[in-house]
Design an enzyme around this catalytic site. Structure first.
Site, PDB file in Angstrom:
ATOM      1  N   ASP A 200     107.138 -43.645 149.919  1.00 52.42           N
ATOM      2  CA  ASP A 200     108.558 -43.442 149.649  1.00 52.42           C
ATOM      3  C   ASP A 200     108.944 -44.148 148.358  1.00 52.42           C
ATOM      4  OD1 ASP A 200     109.180 -41.898 151.784  1.00 52.42           O
ATOM      5  OD2 ASP A 200     110.079 -43.486 152.994  1.00 52.42           O
ATOM      6  N   LYS A 222     109.191 -36.902 145.665  1.00 47.63           N
ATOM      7  CA  LYS A 222     109.163 -35.735 144.791  1.00 47.63           C
ATOM      8  C   LYS A 222     108.681 -34.484 145.502  1.00 47.63           C
ATOM      9  CE  LYS A 222     108.480 -38.454 140.579  1.00 47.63           C
ATOM     10  NZ  LYS A 222     107.615 -38.712 139.399  1.00 47.63           N
TER      11      LYS A 222
END
Length: 410
Positions: A200, A222
């Site tokens: 994360d 992403k």
């Protein structure tokens, strides 16, 4: 004999009689390991420390409240002599020699038939270090070697490859509030052993730079699609790599189960038949206030603290928080993900009875080099956040505990 090194060996003491003479600090340090080894421990001493007495009260050892007497070492497999009586120590050591009982002496290592190594453990591996008498026994040096080896195994800087097939699976690791030093020892070790790390953006990113080049790092921040599909994509990635036989670490910020959606990932892995290990992490809800000098509880000030997600405003129909009830509490409120909604939160709390002059602190990027703290009240916090351009991630602390510690500089 004195010039020969000691022969290292591991004693299997489960169910076997071990006699400890003396109930002072030496016994207090040595007893836990003997208990953990499953030994049947008999302690002989007129007096003991409070911690040793607690072991006896709990039934972990047997305690006879008297001095050493001839015959105490009968049928013993191992003895630790640690009394303050030199004559008793010498007599007990002689008895041990007659009965062929391996004997450690805290007062005179040269007179002992066994030495206690400096030991430490890491994931089922015991490290034991002994120094040769011929080179001069230096307990501090021995302990330092032990500490260096164990710490290296724990934090992954000393990697010992497994020579057996590892069981593939996923480790759900809480990375803590941001400072890489605040990840747990177990979490850091699992990172060092990983084939794939799915991280994360709020996790301790500095740790990723320490990973070997062959480790695949996937930036979960992403992944494509929206929030809901992003979680599904993360779940799919975890399952896919684990089914390939890889050791996968899911690195999260804070604790996986405190607004980390960790249980969703555990459930997805369980449905796919993938084993999962959960490694708790230090939650930002308590660590960030602490790093900023704010205790979430304090004697005479706050007897409770409540952690609330602020990502949904109080007037949003999706909110599951009973804000009027929170306003009636007298303890500490810790708001996570609340920078964008703090104005509405403050208005709601005041509207339902929380005093407008209640102290508030907003801590941005807590525990990292970019940490900063902005102080305000419920009446002024919304404007303070705008004026100081406070950004996420930030932890908001509401309550009188904000004013307990030293005022922040500036």
């Amino acid at each position: 004999m004195a010039e020969h090194p000691a022969y290292p060996v591991g004693l299997r003491l489960t169910g076997r009689k071990v006699v400890v003479l003396g109930g002072g600090q030496v016994a207090q340090r040595r007893l836990p390991a003997l208990i953990a080894a499953g030994a049947d421990v008999l302690l002989v001493s007129p007096e003991v420390t409070p911690s040793v007495e607690a072991m006896a009260d709990a039934g972990e050892i047997s305690w006879q409240r008297r001095p050493y007497a001839e015959g105490d070492l009968a049928d013993a497999w191992y003895a630790l002599i640690a009394t303050s009586d030199d004559e008793a120590n010498t007599a007990a050591s002689a008895e041990a020699e007659r009965h062929r009982v391996w004997c450690v002496r805290s007062d005179d290592a040269d007179a002992a038939t066994a030495w206690t190594p400096a030991t430490g453990t890491s994931e089922g591996v015991t490290v034991a270090v002994l120094t040769s008498r011929a080179r001069g026994r230096d307990p501090r040096h021995t302990a330092a070697i032990r500490d260096a080896v164990v710490e290296g195994l724990r934090d992954g800087t000393l990697v010992a490859p497994h020579h057996r097939t590892r069981t593939p699976g996923v480790a759900l690791v809480g990375g803590g509030p941001g400072d890489p030093d605040l990840i747990t020892v177990r979490g850091r070790r699992l990172l060092a052993e990983a084939d794939v790390v799915i991280a994360d953006h709020l996790g301790p990113r500095d740790l990723l730079a320490e990973l070997p080049a062959n480790v695949e790092v996937i930036d979960a921040a992403k992944l494509p699609y929206g929030r809901f599909m992003a979680q599904e994509a993360i779940n799919s990635a975890l399952i896919e790599h684990a089914k390939q036989g890889k050791s996968v670490v899911r690195l999260k910020g804070g604790d996986p189960f405190v607004y980390g959606r960790g249980m969703e990932e555990v459930q997805a892995l369980a449905e796919a038949g993938i084993p999962c290990t959960v490694v708790p992490g230090i939650s930002s809800s308590i660590s960030v206030p602490g790093a900023a000098g704010i205790p979430v509880t304090h004697r005479g000030v706050a007897h409770e603290f409540t952690v609330v997600s602020g990502h949904i405003a109080p007037d949003d129909e999706r909110s599951l928080v009973d804000w009027p009830a929170l306003a009636r509490l007298t303890g500490t409120l810790v708001i996570l993900m609340g920078v964008g909604t703090i104005g509405k939160v403050a208005e709601t709390l005041v509207a339902h009875g929380r005093p407008a002059d209640t102290p508030v602190a907003v801590v941005q990027e807590g525990t990292t080099a970019g940490q900063r703290r902005v102080d305000a009240t419920l009446a002024t916090v919304a404007e303070a956040v705008r004026t100081h351009e406070v950004k996420a991630p930030s932890v908001i602390v509401i309550g009188d505990v904000v004013a307990v510690g030293p005022r922040p500089a500036g």
